[in-house]
Design a protein around this motif. Structure first.
Motif, PDB file in Angstrom:
ATOM      1  N   ARG A 183      -3.164   6.718  -3.264  1.00  0.00           N
ATOM      2  CA  ARG A 183      -2.263   7.701  -2.645  1.00  0.00           C
ATOM      3  C   ARG A 183      -3.037   8.683  -1.762  1.00  0.00           C
ATOM      4  NH1 ARG A 183       2.770   5.287  -3.486  1.00  0.00           N
ATOM      5  NH2 ARG A 183       3.066   4.799  -5.691  1.00  0.00           N
ATOM      6  N   THR A 184      -2.627   9.938  -1.711  1.00  0.00           N
ATOM      7  CA  THR A 184      -3.197  10.917  -0.787  1.00  0.00           C
ATOM      8  C   THR A 184      -4.003  11.981  -1.535  1.00  0.00           C
ATOM      9  OG1 THR A 184      -1.300  12.409  -0.915  1.00  0.00           O
ATOM     10  CG2 THR A 184      -1.173  10.602   0.693  1.00  0.00           C
ATOM     11  N   SER A 185      -4.711  12.814  -0.777  1.00  0.00           N
ATOM     12  CA  SER A 185      -5.509  13.887  -1.374  1.00  0.00           C
ATOM     13  C   SER A 185      -4.625  14.883  -2.124  1.00  0.00           C
ATOM     14  CB  SER A 185      -6.327  14.605  -0.305  1.00  0.00           C
ATOM     15  OG  SER A 185      -5.494  15.104   0.718  1.00  0.00           O
ATOM     16  N   LYS A 186      -3.397  15.075  -1.657  1.00  0.00           N
ATOM     17  CA  LYS A 186      -2.456  15.962  -2.360  1.00  0.00           C
ATOM     18  C   LYS A 186      -2.154  15.415  -3.754  1.00  0.00           C
ATOM     19  CE  LYS A 186       2.392  17.414  -2.286  1.00  0.00           C
ATOM     20  NZ  LYS A 186       3.711  17.195  -1.635  1.00  0.00           N
TER      21      LYS A 186
ATOM     22  N   LEU B 170       0.590  -2.062   7.637  1.00  0.00           N
ATOM     23  CA  LEU B 170       0.759  -2.619   6.297  1.00  0.00           C
ATOM     24  C   LEU B 170       2.034  -2.083   5.664  1.00  0.00           C
ATOM     25  CD1 LEU B 170      -2.943  -2.191   5.073  1.00  0.00           C
ATOM     26  CD2 LEU B 170      -1.827  -4.338   5.748  1.00  0.00           C
ATOM     27  N   LYS B 171       2.774  -2.950   5.001  1.00  0.00           N
ATOM     28  CA  LYS B 171       4.037  -2.526   4.395  1.00  0.00           C
ATOM     29  C   LYS B 171       3.776  -1.538   3.256  1.00  0.00           C
ATOM     30  CE  LYS B 171       6.602  -6.701   5.594  1.00  0.00           C
ATOM     31  NZ  LYS B 171       7.315  -7.894   5.097  1.00  0.00           N
ATOM     32  N   GLY B 172       4.567  -0.455   3.238  1.00  0.00           N
ATOM     33  CA  GLY B 172       4.291   0.618   2.301  1.00  0.00           C
ATOM     34  C   GLY B 172       5.197   0.657   1.079  1.00  0.00           C
ATOM     35  N   ILE B 173       4.643   1.235   0.003  1.00  0.00           N
ATOM     36  CA  ILE B 173       5.397   1.547  -1.212  1.00  0.00           C
ATOM     37  C   ILE B 173       5.505   3.073  -1.277  1.00  0.00           C
ATOM     38  CG2 ILE B 173       5.482   1.426  -3.731  1.00  0.00           C
ATOM     39  CD1 ILE B 173       3.674  -1.041  -3.582  1.00  0.00           C
TER      40      ILE B 173
ATOM     41  N   VAL C 249       0.859  -1.193   0.000  1.00  0.00           N
ATOM     42  CA  VAL C 249       0.000   0.000   0.000  1.00  0.00           C
ATOM     43  C   VAL C 249       0.893   1.241   0.000  1.00  0.00           C
ATOM     44  CG1 VAL C 249      -1.877  -1.157   1.232  1.00  0.00           C
ATOM     45  CG2 VAL C 249      -0.158   0.114   2.527  1.00  0.00           C
ATOM     46  N   ASN C 250       0.282   2.403  -0.115  1.00  0.00           N
ATOM     47  CA  ASN C 250       1.034   3.651  -0.093  1.00  0.00           C
ATOM     48  C   ASN C 250       1.729   3.831   1.260  1.00  0.00           C
ATOM     49  OD1 ASN C 250       1.831   6.277  -1.039  1.00  0.00           O
ATOM     50  ND2 ASN C 250       0.248   7.145   0.296  1.00  0.00           N
ATOM     51  N   GLU C 251       3.005   4.189   1.205  1.00  0.00           N
ATOM     52  CA  GLU C 251       3.756   4.430   2.444  1.00  0.00           C
ATOM     53  C   GLU C 251       3.423   5.826   2.967  1.00  0.00           C
ATOM     54  OE1 GLU C 251       8.116   3.250   3.229  1.00  0.00           O
ATOM     55  OE2 GLU C 251       8.189   5.415   2.859  1.00  0.00           O
ATOM     56  N   GLU C 252       2.611   5.845   4.003  1.00  0.00           N
ATOM     57  CA  GLU C 252       2.155   7.114   4.591  1.00  0.00           C
ATOM     58  C   GLU C 252       1.623   6.833   5.987  1.00  0.00           C
ATOM     59  OE1 GLU C 252       1.375  10.225   4.890  1.00  0.00           O
ATOM     60  OE2 GLU C 252       2.454  11.128   3.207  1.00  0.00           O
TER      61      GLU C 252
END
Length: 417
Positions: free
Chosen positions: A283-286, A203-206, A192-195
């Protein structure tokens, strides 16, 4: 039979009837008349839809059908019917099959299986043999048999020199090369997204860096070799910036974004619903803001569903063990219509996408072949299970709000409404 569409607003910048509300008469697959009012005759099949809008047929640049090898996920026949009901008159199908589409016989098999459908299929051949990233596949032979581009679906090419050679070789026959944007050494075992959310949920992030480093590498290679490069399914703000700068330099590069990356953030992970496990990760809202702006200003050339049917045995498992992918043909328009202007969406699904994949344009005009998508851009809806036409039901958009309705297509001298 003559087909008459009543009170249709045409959305097609290449048509002299753009933004006009007209009647459209079609005979034997050809548009015979377009005028403010056409009187109906006994032998006309008349269609009156609420707030009908018509554009030239939509094209999705990245879909997966299971056949051959994974027919339990989706057959070519049902996949094309799903595409038609979702408004698509053409789809480029990825080589995510068994065996992989890495030779001309495999390309011809897919084209033959698609005969007689309202929606046309355009095979994407594997860039490397068996999509293993080691040796170049039979690109020239596949193109002669009907392949429109070459890429290893959702598999990054680790060997930079191999991509360099592919870009150089493909220029000999003006072929389009696809390179999936992920540096695997940075992505590692991430899912998942690294955040913040990945940390909270364990969960391990990308990291976004994995995508951006690969894009930077590929753009350097393209600048060195020349040729035509398409970067599918970008997902980060910096990726948009990198591609914008490359275009300003004059590099021949295009890119796409998925409907779910334009509308959903990694907040969706809190449900641990495996349908939210996609690649690239949400990803994120940004990032969403930058991606939407990228579509609006033309940095991002096309929108895709990245339709990827996965059977229940590989989705209804622990999140870390689930396969990546969501279906998306049925929800693409309704999802993107919540954040983008209708005309922007139509441009990203027609002119921009078709030009890049060398697919013939068919403007909504008298004398042209009827290659039409019928839809209503208004009306709030929920995307429900009964809206799914695919064999697999792994829909990231299930029970989420959408806007508008797709009625279907008239294309290839067939009606799918």
């Amino acid at each position: 039979m003559m087909t008459l569409l009543k009170s249709a607003k045409i959305i097609d910048q290449s048509s002299p009837f753009h933004n006009k509300t007209v009647d459209i008469l079609i005979e034997n697959g050809i548009i015979k008349e377009i005028s403010p009012s056409i009187s109906s005759s006994e032998n006309y099949k008349e269609y009156n839809f609420e707030n009908l809008h018509v554009s030239q047929g939509w094209f999705d640049s990245s879909v997966c059908f299971g056949e051959p090898g994974f027919e339990e996920r989706e057959t070519i026949s049902n996949g094309l019917k799903t595409a038609a009901k979702s408004g698509f008159t053409a789809v480029a199908v990825n080589p995510k099959t068994n065996p992989v589409v890495d030779n001309k016989s495999a390309v011809e098999y897919i084209l033959n299986k698609a005969c007689g459908s309202a929606t046309k299929i355009y095979p994407i051949g594997s860039l490397t043999k068996n999509s293993e990233g080691k040796d170049i596949a039979e690109l020239f032979d596949m193109q002669n048999s009907g392949a429109v581009a070459f890429g290893d679906y959702n598999k990054a090419l680790n060997n930079a020199n191999l991509l360099k050679i592919c870009l150089q070789y493909a220029q000999n026959f003006n072929a389009l090369v696809l390179s999936y944007p992920q540096d695997n050494s940075i992505a590692g075992l991430g899912i998942v997204n690294e955040e913040v959310n990945s940390t909270k949920l364990g969960l391990k992030g990308i990291p976004t860096l994995a995508e951006e480093m690969q894009i930077a590498r590929d753009l350097f290679l393209l600048e060195y070799t020349g040729g035509k490069l398409h970067i599918p399914t970008i997902s980060t703000a910096k990726s948009v910036k990198l591609i914008k700068e490359a275009k300003q330099k004059g590099l021949d590069v295009t890119c796409s974004v998925t409907a779910h990356h334009l509308t959903l953030t990694d907040d969706e992970l809190k449900s641990f619903d495996t349908n939210t496990k996609v690649l690239p990760p949400l990803r994120t809202s940004k990032d969403i803001k930058a991606l939407i702006k990228g579509v609006e200003n033309g940095t991002i050339d096309m929108i895709t569903s990245d339709h990827n049917p996965i059977d229940i045995e590989h989705k209804k498992v622990e999140y870390s063990n689930a396969k990546n992918g969501t279906i998306g043909l049925e929800s693409l328009f309704g999802a993107t219509n919540t954040v983008l202007a209708t005309e922007t969406i139509v441009n990203a699904l027609t002119t921009n996408a078709k030009n890049r994949f060398n697919i013939k344009q068919t403007p909504v005009n008298i004398g042209e072949q009827a290659d039409l998508t019928l839809f209503n851009p208004e009306g709030e809806n929920l995307f429900l299970k009964e809206n799914i036409f695919s064999t697999s039901k792994n829909a990231i958009y299930l029970n989420k709000p959408t806007k508008g309705t797709v009625y279907g297509v008239i294309a290839n001298n067939k009606i799918e409404l």
